[in-house]
Design an enzyme around this catalytic site. Structure first.
Site, PDB file in Angstrom:
ATOM      1  N   LYS A 181     -24.542 -28.411  -8.575  1.00 11.78           N
ATOM      2  CA  LYS A 181     -23.388 -28.437  -7.657  1.00 11.78           C
ATOM      3  C   LYS A 181     -22.545 -29.709  -7.818  1.00 11.78           C
ATOM      4  O   LYS A 181     -21.320 -29.654  -7.741  1.00 11.78           O
ATOM      5  CB  LYS A 181     -23.859 -28.329  -6.204  1.00 11.78           C
ATOM      6  N   ASP A 190     -20.759 -23.704   1.357  1.00  9.55           N
ATOM      7  CA  ASP A 190     -21.908 -24.033   2.226  1.00  9.55           C
ATOM      8  C   ASP A 190     -21.378 -24.654   3.522  1.00  9.55           C
ATOM      9  O   ASP A 190     -21.855 -24.336   4.622  1.00  9.55           O
ATOM     10  CB  ASP A 190     -22.842 -25.053   1.554  1.00  9.55           C
TER      11      ASP A 190
END
Ligand code: NAP
Length: 246
Positions: A47, A81
Site C-alpha cells: 500500500k 480504507d
C-alpha cells in the site's frame, strides 16, 4: 463481494488476484493499465509503495498509503480504507462528533486517525509502540498520542473507539479491558476474523454500539466499486456475498 456486484449490475467483469514481487510492482501496475484493466485493489505489503508509484488523491497522499487504483485516465490512487471506516459509522447512524480513541498506528490506524480527524473529531492515537503513535499524531490534525495502557480516563469521555491493532485476530484477546467501555461509545473493530471479537462482545454487553470489521471491509470495497464504475454499489448484495465468504 465484487463479483456479486458485477453479476447483479449485469457487468461482464471479473475480480482476480495477482501477487507481484517487490521488484515487479511498478511494471505490474503499468502492465495492468496497458492491458485495459479498470482498476486495482492493493493490499499488504504494497500500500505504501503504490502511493509513490501512482498519483494520489489528497487523502491517500496524507495517509501515505493506497488501497485502490483507478485507471480511468491518469491512474489515481485512493485510500478507501479511510472512507470505508466513515461509511461504516454512517451506515450504523453513528454521529461523528466529539472525540475518538484509535488503537493502533499501522496502516488501519493511520486510515482511521486521518478519516476521523478530517470529520472534525479530536483523535487520541494509542499504540503499543508509543513512538509510532507520536509520529502519526504529528501528521494528523487535532491528535494526541500515548500507549495502550491507562486509557480508562480518556475512554470515559470518548464517543468513538476504533480497534486498528491486530489484537483479537484469530484469538479471544482484547486490546482494552471491559471496565474501560461504556454504553455511550460506538466501537468499530477493524478485525474481522472472528466477526464478533471479544472487544465487540464486551462492548455490546455494556450497551455500546458495535460495528464489526466486515462493515469496514465491505465499505472500502463499496467505495472502490463506485470509483471504478461510477455506479452506486449494490451494498446489500455485496454485504451478503462478503459475509457468506467469511
Ligand atoms: P499493521 O500495519 O501491521 O499494524 C498492526 C498494528 O497492531 C500496530 O499498531 C501494532 O502495534 C499493533 N499490534 C500488533 N500486535 C499487537 C499486540 N500483541 N498488542 C498490541 N498491539 C499490537 O496492520 P494493519 O494493516 O494496520 O491491520 C491491523 C488490523 O486491522 C488487522 O487485524 C487487519 O486485519 C485489520 N484490517 C481490517 C481492515 C478491514 O477492512 N476491516 C482493513 C485493514 C486492516 P506496534 O506498532 O506496536 O507493532
Amino acid at each position: 463481494m465484487h463479483e456479486a456486484a458485477y453479476e447483479v449490475c449485469e457487468m461482464n467483469a471479473r475480480y482476480v488476484t495477482f501477487e507481484p514481487s517487490e521488484e515487479s510492482l511498478a511494471p505490474a501496475i503499468n502492465g495492468a493499465e496497458a492491458l485495459g484493466i479498470a482498476g486495482l485493489n492493493v493490499t499488504i505489503p504494497f500500500k505504501e509503495r503504490v502511493a509513490e508509484i501512482v498519483e494520489t488523491d489528497p487523502l491517500a497522499d496524507r495517509i501515505g498509503a493506497v488501497n485502490t487504483v483507478d485507471f480511468d485516465g491518469t491512474p489515481i490512487g485512493y485510500n478507501t480504507d479511510a472512507i470505508g471506516i466513515l461509511r461504516a459509522f454512517e451506515h450504523h447512524d453513528v454521529e461523528l462528533t466529539g472525540s475518538a480513541v484509535v488503537l493502533g498506528a499501522g496502516g488501519a490506524g493511520r486510515a482511521a486517525a486521518f478519516a476521523l480527524a478530517d470529520e472534525g473529531l479530536s483523535v487520541h492515537i494509542a499504540n503499543r509502540t508509543v513512538e509510532r503513535a507520536e509520529t502519526l499524531a504529528n501528521d494528523v490534525p487535532n491528535a494526541s498520542s500515548g500507549g495502550l495502557t491507562d486509557l480508562e480516563d480518556r475512554l470515559s469521555t470518548a464517543d468513538i473507539l476504533v480497534n486498528a491493532t491486530s489484537v483479537g485476530m484469530e484469538s479471544d484477546e482484547t486490546p482494552i479491558p471491559k471496565t474501560a467501555l461504556h454504553r455511550d461509545l460506538a466501537v468499530l473493530d477493524a478485525v474481522y476474523t472472528p466477526i464478533e471479537t471479544r472487544l465487540l462482545r464486551d462492548a455490546r454487553s455494556v450497551g455500546a454500539t458495535t460495528i464489526d470489521g466486515a462493515w469496514m471491509l465491505l465499505f472500502q470495497g463499496v467505495e472502490a466499486f463506485e470509483i471504478w464504475t461510477d455506479l452506486d454499489a449494490p451494498i446489500d448484495v455485496m454485504n451478503r456475498a462478503l459475509r457468506d465468504s467469511l
